[in-house]
Write a protein that holds these residues in place. Sequence first.
Motif, PDB file in Angstrom:
ATOM      1  N   THR A   1      31.997  68.701  58.295  1.00 45.88           N
ATOM      2  CA  THR A   1      32.149  67.386  58.907  1.00 45.88           C
ATOM      3  C   THR A   1      33.131  67.464  60.074  1.00 45.88           C
ATOM      4  O   THR A   1      34.021  68.305  60.113  1.00 45.88           O
ATOM      5  CB  THR A   1      32.674  66.341  57.899  1.00 45.88           C
ATOM      6  OG1 THR A   1      33.944  66.783  57.393  1.00 45.88           O
ATOM      7  CG2 THR A   1      31.710  66.133  56.742  1.00 45.88           C
ATOM      8  N   ALA A   2      32.956  66.524  60.991  1.00 42.63           N
ATOM      9  CA  ALA A   2      33.855  66.353  62.120  1.00 42.63           C
ATOM     10  C   ALA A   2      35.005  65.447  61.680  1.00 42.63           C
ATOM     11  O   ALA A   2      34.925  64.804  60.625  1.00 42.63           O
ATOM     12  CB  ALA A   2      33.092  65.738  63.288  1.00 42.63           C
ATOM     13  N   PRO A   3      36.074  65.361  62.478  1.00 43.70           N
ATOM     14  CA  PRO A   3      37.193  64.481  62.112  1.00 43.70           C
ATOM     15  C   PRO A   3      36.796  63.025  61.881  1.00 43.70           C
ATOM     16  O   PRO A   3      37.426  62.339  61.082  1.00 43.70           O
ATOM     17  CB  PRO A   3      38.149  64.623  63.301  1.00 43.70           C
ATOM     18  CG  PRO A   3      37.878  65.994  63.829  1.00 43.70           C
ATOM     19  CD  PRO A   3      36.388  66.167  63.659  1.00 43.70           C
ATOM     20  N   ASP A   4      35.744  62.554  62.544  1.00 42.03           N
ATOM     21  CA  ASP A   4      35.308  61.161  62.352  1.00 42.03           C
ATOM     22  C   ASP A   4      34.380  60.992  61.155  1.00 42.03           C
ATOM     23  O   ASP A   4      33.873  59.910  60.901  1.00 42.03           O
ATOM     24  CB  ASP A   4      34.657  60.617  63.621  1.00 42.03           C
ATOM     25  CG  ASP A   4      33.349  61.318  63.980  1.00 42.03           C
ATOM     26  OD1 ASP A   4      32.872  62.179  63.212  1.00 42.03           O
ATOM     27  OD2 ASP A   4      32.786  60.994  65.056  1.00 42.03           O
TER      28      ASP A   4
ATOM     29  N   LYS B   1      40.537  78.348  63.986  1.00 39.64           N
ATOM     30  CA  LYS B   1      40.702  78.102  62.560  1.00 39.64           C
ATOM     31  C   LYS B   1      39.971  79.220  61.834  1.00 39.64           C
ATOM     32  O   LYS B   1      38.943  79.709  62.315  1.00 39.64           O
ATOM     33  CB  LYS B   1      40.107  76.745  62.142  1.00 39.64           C
ATOM     34  CG  LYS B   1      40.854  75.551  62.700  1.00 39.64           C
ATOM     35  CD  LYS B   1      40.213  74.242  62.254  1.00 39.64           C
ATOM     36  CE  LYS B   1      40.931  73.044  62.845  1.00 39.64           C
ATOM     37  NZ  LYS B   1      40.245  71.776  62.521  1.00 39.64           N
TER      38      LYS B   1
ATOM     39  N   GLN C   1      36.486  69.352  60.858  1.00 39.12           N
ATOM     40  CA  GLN C   1      37.484  68.872  59.896  1.00 39.12           C
ATOM     41  C   GLN C   1      37.345  69.591  58.557  1.00 39.12           C
ATOM     42  O   GLN C   1      38.331  69.978  57.947  1.00 39.12           O
ATOM     43  CB  GLN C   1      37.324  67.358  59.688  1.00 39.12           C
ATOM     44  CG  GLN C   1      38.301  66.754  58.702  1.00 39.12           C
ATOM     45  CD  GLN C   1      39.723  66.747  59.247  1.00 39.12           C
ATOM     46  OE1 GLN C   1      39.941  66.602  60.438  1.00 39.12           O
ATOM     47  NE2 GLN C   1      40.692  66.937  58.373  1.00 39.12           N
ATOM     48  N   THR C   2      36.106  69.752  58.086  1.00 40.89           N
ATOM     49  CA  THR C   2      35.842  70.465  56.832  1.00 40.89           C
ATOM     50  C   THR C   2      34.720  71.464  57.059  1.00 40.89           C
ATOM     51  O   THR C   2      33.898  71.299  57.965  1.00 40.89           O
ATOM     52  CB  THR C   2      35.404  69.511  55.689  1.00 40.89           C
ATOM     53  OG1 THR C   2      34.125  68.948  56.008  1.00 40.89           O
ATOM     54  CG2 THR C   2      36.442  68.423  55.451  1.00 40.89           C
TER      55      THR C   2
END
Length: 168
Positions: A116-119, A95, A49-50
Amino acid sequence: MHKPGMLVPLGMAAALLAACGPAGSACPAIAQATVVAVTITADYSALVQTLHLRACQDGACKESGVELRPGSSSVDQGCTDEGACSATASPDGTKVATLMLETLTESPMTVTASGTAPDGTALAVRTLEFRPQALYPFGEQCGKFLSASLTLDGDGLHQQPASQKPRG
């Protein structure tokens, strides 16, 4: 009235342009981007995610959270009878991100990726020490470009193989 301070830079620019390539062949006026480029593989990109990158070289470090953009690959569209060829970009599930640097040399560099992951859970911290690669995409007469291109996947960071083709 002439400014003497401009004569040296103008003379150097003229000499460089004249020295570039065989007679009748000019080198493209393309500046090199001093960046670390990271491609997150298609099979790993949904888990990211980031992304935060830290690059250290020659005693200087730069770090930042980086923008993740959709990646693409080139799809050949063939050539015309006149010899004009074309390609188009097609999303490929990857990405891509870049970390701008003040300078980039051929000396060893250490890059650390975290994120970080999406969660919201932390991704494994990955570190790679490597040497940026010298490329001559327009021939040695036109000078070298340095590449600090990496791939991030579930196993870590890896240096991308050298490519002599310029990216635009």
